[in-house]
Write an enzyme that holds these catalytic residues in place. Structure first.
Site, PDB file in Angstrom:
ATOM      1  CD  GLU A  31      -2.554   1.468   2.544  1.00  0.00           C
ATOM      2  OE1 GLU A  31      -3.576   0.783   2.723  1.00  0.00           O
ATOM      3  OE2 GLU A  31      -2.116   2.298   3.372  1.00  0.00           O
ATOM      4  CG  HIS A  63      -1.974  -5.177   1.570  1.00  0.00           C
ATOM      5  ND1 HIS A  63      -1.746  -4.946   0.229  1.00  0.00           N
ATOM      6  CD2 HIS A  63      -2.477  -4.026   2.067  1.00  0.00           C
ATOM      7  CE1 HIS A  63      -2.107  -3.715  -0.076  1.00  0.00           C
ATOM      8  NE2 HIS A  63      -2.545  -3.126   1.025  1.00  0.00           N
TER       9      HIS A  63
HETATM   10  P1  FAD Z   1     -17.494  -0.929   6.661  1.00  0.00           P
HETATM   11  O1  FAD Z   1     -17.038  -2.326   6.609  1.00  0.00           O
HETATM   12  O2  FAD Z   1     -18.498  -0.493   5.713  1.00  0.00           O
HETATM   13  O3  FAD Z   1     -17.957  -0.551   8.128  1.00  0.00           O
HETATM   14  C1  FAD Z   1     -17.091  -0.808   9.233  1.00  0.00           C
HETATM   15  C2  FAD Z   1     -17.847  -1.541  10.306  1.00  0.00           C
HETATM   16  O4  FAD Z   1     -18.865  -0.682  10.836  1.00  0.00           O
HETATM   17  C3  FAD Z   1     -18.542  -2.760   9.781  1.00  0.00           C
HETATM   18  O5  FAD Z   1     -17.684  -3.887   9.817  1.00  0.00           O
HETATM   19  C4  FAD Z   1     -19.744  -2.859  10.664  1.00  0.00           C
HETATM   20  O6  FAD Z   1     -19.392  -3.554  11.830  1.00  0.00           O
HETATM   21  C5  FAD Z   1     -20.048  -1.420  11.016  1.00  0.00           C
HETATM   22  N1  FAD Z   1     -21.095  -0.882  10.121  1.00  0.00           N
HETATM   23  C6  FAD Z   1     -20.950   0.077   9.181  1.00  0.00           C
HETATM   24  N2  FAD Z   1     -22.119   0.339   8.550  1.00  0.00           N
HETATM   25  C7  FAD Z   1     -23.022  -0.478   9.138  1.00  0.00           C
HETATM   26  C8  FAD Z   1     -24.404  -0.693   8.933  1.00  0.00           C
HETATM   27  N3  FAD Z   1     -25.104  -0.003   8.030  1.00  0.00           N
HETATM   28  N4  FAD Z   1     -25.031  -1.618   9.712  1.00  0.00           N
HETATM   29  C9  FAD Z   1     -24.345  -2.329  10.634  1.00  0.00           C
HETATM   30  N5  FAD Z   1     -23.015  -2.174  10.869  1.00  0.00           N
HETATM   31  C10 FAD Z   1     -22.372  -1.258  10.138  1.00  0.00           C
HETATM   32  N6  FAD Z   1     -10.064   5.097   4.761  1.00  0.00           N
HETATM   33  C11 FAD Z   1      -9.976   6.104   3.851  1.00  0.00           C
HETATM   34  O7  FAD Z   1     -10.595   7.158   4.048  1.00  0.00           O
HETATM   35  N7  FAD Z   1      -9.202   5.981   2.735  1.00  0.00           N
HETATM   36  C12 FAD Z   1      -8.523   4.839   2.439  1.00  0.00           C
HETATM   37  O8  FAD Z   1      -7.834   4.756   1.426  1.00  0.00           O
HETATM   38  C13 FAD Z   1      -8.620   3.742   3.361  1.00  0.00           C
HETATM   39  N8  FAD Z   1      -8.002   2.550   3.119  1.00  0.00           N
HETATM   40  C14 FAD Z   1      -8.195   1.482   3.972  1.00  0.00           C
HETATM   41  C15 FAD Z   1      -7.659   0.239   3.635  1.00  0.00           C
HETATM   42  C16 FAD Z   1      -7.870  -0.873   4.465  1.00  0.00           C
HETATM   43  C17 FAD Z   1      -7.270  -2.203   4.077  1.00  0.00           C
HETATM   44  C18 FAD Z   1      -8.626  -0.730   5.661  1.00  0.00           C
HETATM   45  C19 FAD Z   1      -8.841  -1.904   6.568  1.00  0.00           C
HETATM   46  C20 FAD Z   1      -9.161   0.512   6.014  1.00  0.00           C
HETATM   47  C21 FAD Z   1      -8.969   1.627   5.166  1.00  0.00           C
HETATM   48  N9  FAD Z   1      -9.534   2.874   5.443  1.00  0.00           N
HETATM   49  C22 FAD Z   1      -9.418   3.914   4.537  1.00  0.00           C
HETATM   50  C23 FAD Z   1     -10.250   3.099   6.702  1.00  0.00           C
HETATM   51  C24 FAD Z   1     -11.764   2.877   6.525  1.00  0.00           C
HETATM   52  O9  FAD Z   1     -12.292   3.781   5.591  1.00  0.00           O
HETATM   53  C25 FAD Z   1     -12.395   3.111   7.889  1.00  0.00           C
HETATM   54  O10 FAD Z   1     -12.036   2.116   8.795  1.00  0.00           O
HETATM   55  C26 FAD Z   1     -13.908   3.295   7.834  1.00  0.00           C
HETATM   56  O11 FAD Z   1     -14.337   3.782   9.111  1.00  0.00           O
HETATM   57  C27 FAD Z   1     -14.637   2.000   7.540  1.00  0.00           C
HETATM   58  O12 FAD Z   1     -14.600   1.674   6.192  1.00  0.00           O
HETATM   59  P2  FAD Z   1     -14.992   0.166   5.733  1.00  0.00           P
HETATM   60  O13 FAD Z   1     -15.323   0.181   4.281  1.00  0.00           O
HETATM   61  O14 FAD Z   1     -13.970  -0.789   6.164  1.00  0.00           O
HETATM   62  O15 FAD Z   1     -16.267   0.045   6.594  1.00  0.00           O
END
Ligand code: FAD
Length: 294
Positions: free
Chosen positions: A15, A265
């Site tokens: 990354e 990764h």
């Molecule tokens: P999601 O998986 O959508 O949500 C996180 C958790 O919140 C879920 O597992 C669930 O438990 C809960 N949740 C969320 N919505 C709901 C719902 N509607 N109902 C019930 N439970 C819910 N952030 C950035 O801004 N830019 C990046 O480039 C970036 N890269 C990342 C790369 C990786 C590999 C990881 C692990 C994280 C990264 N992040 C990045 C951080 C990430 O955006 C944050 O952790 C964010 O708060 C959650 O995004 P997600 O898509 O993982 O969340």
């Protein structure tokens, strides 16, 4: 490290983050140059919190792809954009030959109170994944949280949410960083139990600076073992922080490999040396090219 009969040389990926100024651009370029000979399966470029690096992420992804021919995974979030705008960004990746996206809900802009969907935007990562899967243009990777996402009710709810993301069309998940292999194995077992059969790739953060990493871990909900804190305190007092970082990261990775992990990764922070040293110790060596030997 000597490789045991059980461990295979891992598939690796890296990354990077997009540069904000000229000096940072050179640093990213040096990092890509140093790590690309290790033949990563893919490399990803982050998308700034709050969607702040839209153009920079795109330019970094397109430039690395064009000049190094690496398989790129562009991070894309739901934050601060309508559905049409988000899908237009995805389309602009497809136009330059990018076939992978790390699809995330995203972190909100600094200073705001948690995630609030943009009016007209995707409400959560599942909606984003479904829309990207519908385009048929991308292999989708998603985030996963071995110690649960700070907003999740509990681990079971978090794993269930990950299953919904995979069912929505994701190919694999990349985890938040962690410090002990057992943390990952427990999570992997919970995923299998919940019926998730997609690959879960451990996210590895080489420790460049212990104090900074420890603070970051606390903000992410990553637990910090006391033994690690003590070890870094001792190593720092003896001026051996770098040596400990390499040893700790190599050991974590080899424990994961011994437990059957095949892909790693690395969160490089655009600093190549530590990641490269750990990869070498794991048996991942540069692929010679004419450019290397000329
Ligand atoms: P999601 O998986 O959508 O949500 C996180 C958790 O919140 C879920 O597992 C669930 O438990 C809960 N949740 C969320 N919505 C709901 C719902 N509607 N109902 C019930 N439970 C819910 N952030 C950035 O801004 N830019 C990046 O480039 C970036 N890269 C990342 C790369 C990786 C590999 C990881 C692990 C994280 C990264 N992040 C990045 C951080 C990430 O955006 C944050 O952790 C964010 O708060 C959650 O995004 P997600 O898509 O993982 O969340």
């Amino acid at each position: 490290m000597t490789q045991t009969a059980q461990t295979k040389t891992p598939n690796i990926s890296f990354e990077f983050f997009p540069p904000q100024n000229l000096e940072a651009s050179f640093r990213l370029w040096d990092t890509v140059r140093a790590l690309s000979p290790l033949d990563p399966t893919f490399v990803s470029v982050t998308y700034g919190a709050g969607g702040t690096t839209r153009e920079l992420t795109h330019d970094a992804v397109a430039t690395i792809h064009k000049n190094y021919g690496l398989n790129m995974a562009a991070h894309l979030t739901c934050v601060s954009a309508t559905r049409e705008e988000t899908l237009a960004i995805a389309n602009s990746y497809a136009e330059v030959g990018v076939t992978e996206i790390v699809a995330l809900r995203g972190d909100p802009p600094k200073g705001s109170d948690g995630f609030a969907p943009h009016p007209g935007g995707f409400n959560n990562s599942i909606e984003l994944i479904e829309a990207l899967a519908d385009t048929g243009k991308f292999r989708l990777r998603v985030g996963a949280y071995p110690e649960k996402h700070p907003e999740a009710r509990d681990t079971a709810a978090d794993v269930e949410f990950l299953k919904r993301k995979i069912d929505a069309g994701a190919h694999s998940a990349i985890t938040q960083f962690f410090f002990e292999a057992d943390t990952f194995f427990r999570f992997r077992d919970a995923c299998v139990k919940a019926g998730i059969d997609a690959p879960i790739i451990p996210g590895i953060l080489p420790i460049e600076n212990w104090k900074g990493t420890r603070n970051f871990a606390r903000r992410c909900g990553t637990s910090v073992p006391q033994w690690l804190d003590d070890a870094f305190e001792n190593a720092t007092a003896q001026g051996q922080e770098g040596l400990l970082s390499t040893a700790q990261c190599t050991e974590l990775c080899s424990d994961l490999l011994e437990g059957g992990v095949e892909d790693l990764h690395f969160y490089t922070l655009n600093k190549p040396a530590l990641t490269r040293d750990v990869c070498h110790a794991l048996g991942v060596t540069p692929k010679a090219s004419l450019e290397n030997v000329a």
